[in-house]
Design an enzyme around this catalytic site. Structure first.
Site, PDB file in Angstrom:
ATOM      1  N   CYS A  70      29.356  15.426  25.309  1.00  0.00           N
ATOM      2  CA  CYS A  70      30.765  15.138  25.748  1.00  0.00           C
ATOM      3  C   CYS A  70      31.226  14.267  25.114  1.00  0.00           C
ATOM      4  CB  CYS A  70      30.410  15.197  27.025  1.00  0.00           C
ATOM      5  SG  CYS A  70      29.458  16.066  28.300  1.00  0.00           S
TER       6      CYS A  70
ATOM      7  N   ARG B  41      31.106  16.944  17.942  1.00  0.00           N
ATOM      8  CA  ARG B  41      30.221  16.351  19.420  1.00  0.00           C
ATOM      9  C   ARG B  41      29.300  17.296  20.125  1.00  0.00           C
ATOM     10  NH1 ARG B  41      29.891  10.513  19.887  1.00  0.00           N
ATOM     11  NH2 ARG B  41      28.704  11.401  22.203  1.00  0.00           N
TER      12      ARG B  41
ATOM     13  N   TRP C 121      30.085  19.547  27.595  1.00  0.00           N
ATOM     14  CA  TRP C 121      28.614  19.977  27.088  1.00  0.00           C
ATOM     15  C   TRP C 121      28.141  20.406  28.480  1.00  0.00           C
ATOM     16  CZ3 TRP C 121      23.685  19.610  26.993  1.00  0.00           C
ATOM     17  CH2 TRP C 121      23.275  20.225  25.607  1.00  0.00           C
TER      18      TRP C 121
ATOM     19  N   ASN D 126      30.627  11.420  31.281  1.00  0.00           N
ATOM     20  CA  ASN D 126      29.670  12.016  30.085  1.00  0.00           C
ATOM     21  C   ASN D 126      28.140  11.582  31.044  1.00  0.00           C
ATOM     22  OD1 ASN D 126      31.303  12.642  28.612  1.00  0.00           O
ATOM     23  ND2 ASN D 126      31.022  10.942  27.289  1.00  0.00           N
ATOM     24  N   GLY D 127      27.326  11.898  30.689  1.00  0.00           N
ATOM     25  CA  GLY D 127      25.876  11.932  31.902  1.00  0.00           C
ATOM     26  C   GLY D 127      26.131  12.950  32.910  1.00  0.00           C
TER      27      GLY D 127
ATOM     28  N   GLU E  61      12.256  21.100   8.861  1.00  0.00           N
ATOM     29  CA  GLU E  61      13.700  20.563   8.839  1.00  0.00           C
ATOM     30  C   GLU E  61      14.208  21.353   7.748  1.00  0.00           C
ATOM     31  OE1 GLU E  61      15.134  18.272   9.520  1.00  0.00           O
ATOM     32  OE2 GLU E  61      16.698  18.065   8.588  1.00  0.00           O
TER      33      GLU E  61
ATOM     34  N   LYS F  47      17.159  23.114   9.990  1.00  0.00           N
ATOM     35  CA  LYS F  47      17.894  24.191   9.409  1.00  0.00           C
ATOM     36  C   LYS F  47      18.815  25.201   9.045  1.00  0.00           C
ATOM     37  CE  LYS F  47      19.688  20.590   9.440  1.00  0.00           C
ATOM     38  NZ  LYS F  47      19.015  18.870   9.758  1.00  0.00           N
TER      39      LYS F  47
ATOM     40  N   GLU G 182      19.049  26.267  13.597  1.00  0.00           N
ATOM     41  CA  GLU G 182      20.431  26.291  13.863  1.00  0.00           C
ATOM     42  C   GLU G 182      21.883  26.224  13.657  1.00  0.00           C
ATOM     43  OE1 GLU G 182      20.299  21.650  14.597  1.00  0.00           O
ATOM     44  OE2 GLU G 182      20.021  21.019  12.249  1.00  0.00           O
TER      45      GLU G 182
ATOM     46  N   HIS H 180      -4.041  30.907   9.719  1.00  0.00           N
ATOM     47  CA  HIS H 180      -4.368  30.248  11.148  1.00  0.00           C
ATOM     48  C   HIS H 180      -3.550  31.423  12.357  1.00  0.00           C
ATOM     49  CE1 HIS H 180      -8.009  28.134   9.463  1.00  0.00           C
ATOM     50  NE2 HIS H 180      -6.719  27.808   9.297  1.00  0.00           N
TER      51      HIS H 180
ATOM     52  N   LYS I  90      26.516  17.264  18.358  1.00  0.00           N
ATOM     53  CA  LYS I  90      25.611  16.254  17.204  1.00  0.00           C
ATOM     54  C   LYS I  90      24.715  15.121  18.022  1.00  0.00           C
ATOM     55  CE  LYS I  90      26.045  14.237  13.314  1.00  0.00           C
ATOM     56  NZ  LYS I  90      24.505  15.009  12.856  1.00  0.00           N
TER      57      LYS I  90
HETATM   58  O1  M6R Z   1      21.534  10.972  16.226  1.00  0.00           O
HETATM   59  P1  M6R Z   1      19.607  11.307  16.397  1.00  0.00           P
HETATM   60  O2  M6R Z   1      19.231  11.128  14.778  1.00  0.00           O
HETATM   61  O3  M6R Z   1      18.793  10.857  16.909  1.00  0.00           O
HETATM   62  O4  M6R Z   1      19.480  13.140  16.869  1.00  0.00           O
HETATM   63  C1  M6R Z   1      18.400  13.784  16.796  1.00  0.00           C
HETATM   64  C2  M6R Z   1      18.540  15.386  16.917  1.00  0.00           C
HETATM   65  O5  M6R Z   1      19.131  15.834  17.906  1.00  0.00           O
HETATM   66  C3  M6R Z   1      19.245  15.519  15.664  1.00  0.00           C
HETATM   67  O6  M6R Z   1      18.084  14.993  14.477  1.00  0.00           O
HETATM   68  C4  M6R Z   1      19.054  17.344  15.670  1.00  0.00           C
HETATM   69  O7  M6R Z   1      18.009  17.640  15.959  1.00  0.00           O
HETATM   70  C5  M6R Z   1      20.107  17.486  14.744  1.00  0.00           C
HETATM   71  N1  M6R Z   1      21.378  18.387  15.045  1.00  0.00           N
HETATM   72  C6  M6R Z   1      19.241  19.025  13.073  1.00  0.00           C
HETATM   73  O8  M6R Z   1      19.682  18.397  12.370  1.00  0.00           O
END
Ligand code: M6R
Length: 608
Positions: free
Chosen positions: A2, A27, A74, A100-101, A481, A485, A488, A504, A603
């Site tokens: 948010c 965000r 959000w 927010n929260g 990673e 990527k 997501e 396994h 974000k």
């Molecule tokens: O801001 P942060 O590094 O704490 O965020 C952690 C994760 O939310 C963030 O890395 C998320 O997994 C990304 N979307 C990955 O691309």
């Protein structure tokens, strides 16, 4: 997640609110709204979906005024519909709230308000705040907000507007970031500095427990007893251009291509080539304190957790100190073993991730020294840690983390180098590592030049439904990673595994339809990975291999090759991550996905 924007001043408020909301679009959100006071009454306009929908609502039904609040939501409580979008209004329509929260005692508060006759028009937790503030209002908005907050359990960044005590926005923070943008004859409120940067560089970051009263020519920060407290004015040092796309189709692509510079910036002034060490002014740990560290815990989420795994290997290999990596969301609830000789490294791009922040606070409470590796300057983790290493990667707008990841790995390498040289690492080996780090920006540039090769591979695999990413040693976290990527931003199912673990279980998935990405630099485990590639080929898997040189052992085993330069083992994730980012990016674009704002993602995840 948010976003909140507020404005009090002489200008028409609606364009300012919309612009602020657009700056925070990155965000992640699913509905948006504004509340505006026109001098007589409060008006609310809201829409499910993107801000363009809200603009259409405003065009069809305009509102005018010079004070207002806006929000991108959000969804947590209730689906992303117009009726659940913020702002929420009190029953008598005189109070508007954006939040927010999460209000944890929402059910108790709702039941108590219903007893008093309040009728609820949404599924949200936020609506209770609007009615509660109305119930407690006695002429002063800040007093009503302070009083309401004594009854609220949970987290909030909130902004409140009233037609009965007009001319001011009352804001409050507990667990969800908020700042005041200080202008001349006008003031702003925002949850993210990018929302106010076009208007002012002067900001006051609110701390948990702060309540702020913002008027056009003044602002005050007060505590729970209404006593004024002083908060310093900070300056935003980055430029608007850094949060614009600058000719690239997407922020993600821009940020991938920025990595030669962002990695350079992470190292700037910190690498000491002659001594083979690093200078890290902000860690606030003396020589003796560094030597006193018995164990290290690294805690983080998502991509930052992947860089933590790389940090674990680096520190254990070079410093011989035991390291544990913990998901922040698990660490905070598991009664961890921590002592005053524990160094807790907290990694976060945003510096606001709720679980990571809570994990850091828990480690601190148990006596650990905390060290934040954070990108966003002035963020909560950066302000609350005992010491820190800023990444200096510049604003990262794309939801998929790219340049923050490579800068995190480099920051961990700097820290490892410093720590290892305090222990037993020789100056000769230190120099070798420092030189390898120094060479990284130019090497990343070389990798970026292979973008067209990677785009062609993406074309080949854009219709795949599953992907496997395999690597060993330092390349295992890189595999995780790469898979994150892809999944997501393209919504293709992808899994990362240690290459030998394939046997396994996941090997059952391999057939002539399955793309398998191997991360196979010529490092200590290269020969082992070659065997795993052979096992995959024997099942007709389609191999995409990231490697560093011509290698007879790989002959006939590779369907698609991506070449990266050689470096020392511990830095190979920095170079291998880049083609993985590009592969995910091009596949997602070719599938027509919204690369910068993937569905359901935010974000910065500021709720637990
Ligand atoms: O801001 P942060 O590094 O704490 O965020 C952690 C994760 O939310 C963030 O890395 C998320 O997994 C990304 N979307 C990955 O691309």
């Amino acid at each position: 997640m948010c976003g909140i924007i507020g404005y009090v001043g002489p200008k028409p408020v609606v364009p300012l609110l919309i612009e602020g909301l657009k700056r925070m679009e990155y965000r992640g959100y699913d509905s948006a709204g504004v509340a505006v006071y026109d001098g007589t009454v409060l008006h609310t306009r809201r829409a499910a979906g993107k801000i363009a929908k809200l603009e259409a609502v405003l065009a069809a039904n305009p509102v005018h005024g010079a004070i207002g609040i806006g929000h991108t939501r959000w969804a947590t409580h209730g689906p992303p519909t117009e009726r659940n979008a913020h702002p929420h209004r009190s029953a008598d329509g005189t109070i508007s709230v954006v939040h927010n929260g999460i209000i944890e005692n929402v059910n108790t508060l709702r039941a108590a308000l219903q007893e008093l006759g309040y009728v609820f028009n949404s599924d949200t937790d936020t609506e209770v705040l609007a009615h509660l503030i109305q119930e407690l209002f006695d002429g002063s908005l800040e007093e009503a907000v302070l009083s309401a907050l004594t009854k609220v359990e949970g987290t909030y960044g909130l902004a409140v507007l009233s037609s009965r005590d007009a001319g001011k926005i009352v804001a409050a923070r507990k667990g969800s970031p908020l700042l005041i943008g200080v202008g001349h004859g006008e003031n702003f409120l925002a949850s993210d500095p990018s929302a106010v940067l076009a208007h002012t560089r002067q900001v006051v970051y609110l701390d948990d427990g702060d309540v702020a009263v913002i008027e056009h020519d003044a602002y005050r920060v007060i505590d729970a007893h209404a006593a004024t407290i002083s908060r310093k004015v900070d300056r935003i040092h980055w430029d608007l251009a850094e949060i614009e796309r600058g000719g690239y189709d997407h922020f993600m692509l821009k940020e991938i291509f920025e990595q030669p510079v962002s990695v350079e910036n992470t190292m700037r002034g910190r690498l000491i080539l002659d001594d083979g060490t690093a200078k890290l002014g902000g860690i606030n740990l003396s020589h003796d304190e560094l030597l006193r560290i018995d164990n290290v815990i690294i805690t983080a989420c998502g991509t930052s957790w992947h860089s933590a795994l790389i940090g674990e290997m680096m520190i254990e290999e070079l410093c011989r100190i035991p390291v544990e990596v913990e998901y922040a969301s698990e660490f905070r609830y598991k009664n961890p073993i921590v002592s005053d000789r524990t160094l807790c490294i907290v990694i976060s791009q945003s510096g606001e991730t709720a679980d990571t922040l809570a994990a850091m606070r828990e480690a601190k409470r148990r006596g650990a020294r905390t060290l934040g590796l954070v990108n966003v300057v002035g963020s909560t983790i950066a302000r609350e840690d005992d010491g820190g290493v800023y990444l200096h990667a510049g604003p990262e707008i794309g939801v998929a983390s790219t340049k923050a990841f490579t800068s995190q790995v480099v920051a961990l390498a700097l820290l490892t180098l410093k720590l290892a040289r305090k222990h037993n690492l020789s100056v000769v080996r230190g120099r070798e590592l420092a030189q390898a780090m120094h060479d990284l920006p130019a090497q990343i540039q070389t990798v970026l030049e292979t973008a067209t090769v990677i785009e062609a591979i993406a074309e080949e695999f854009k219709h795949a439904t599953n992907f496997l990413y395999l690597g060993r040693g330092y390349s295992f976290p890189t595999a995780l990673e790469g898979a994150l990527k892809l999944k997501e931003i393209s919504y293709i199912h992808a899994e990362g595994y240690p290459a030998a673990e394939m046997k396994h279980g996941p090997i059952a998935l391999i057939d002539d339809q399955m793309p398998v990405v191997f991360i196979a630099p010529h490092d200590a485990v290269f020969d082992k990975v070659v065997s795993n590639i052979q096992e995959c080929r024997a099942r007709h898997g389609r191999t995409i291999v990231i490697t560093t040189r011509d290698e007879p052992a790989l002959k006939g085993l590779i369907d698609y090759e991506i070449r990266i330069p050689e470096t020392v083992d511990m830095l190979s994730p920095v170079l291998a991550a880049v083609p993985l980012q590009l592969l995910a990016y091009y596949i997602a674009v070719k599938r027509g996905a919204n690369v910068d704002q993937p569905r359901n993602l935010a974000k910065s995840v500021t709720v637990e």
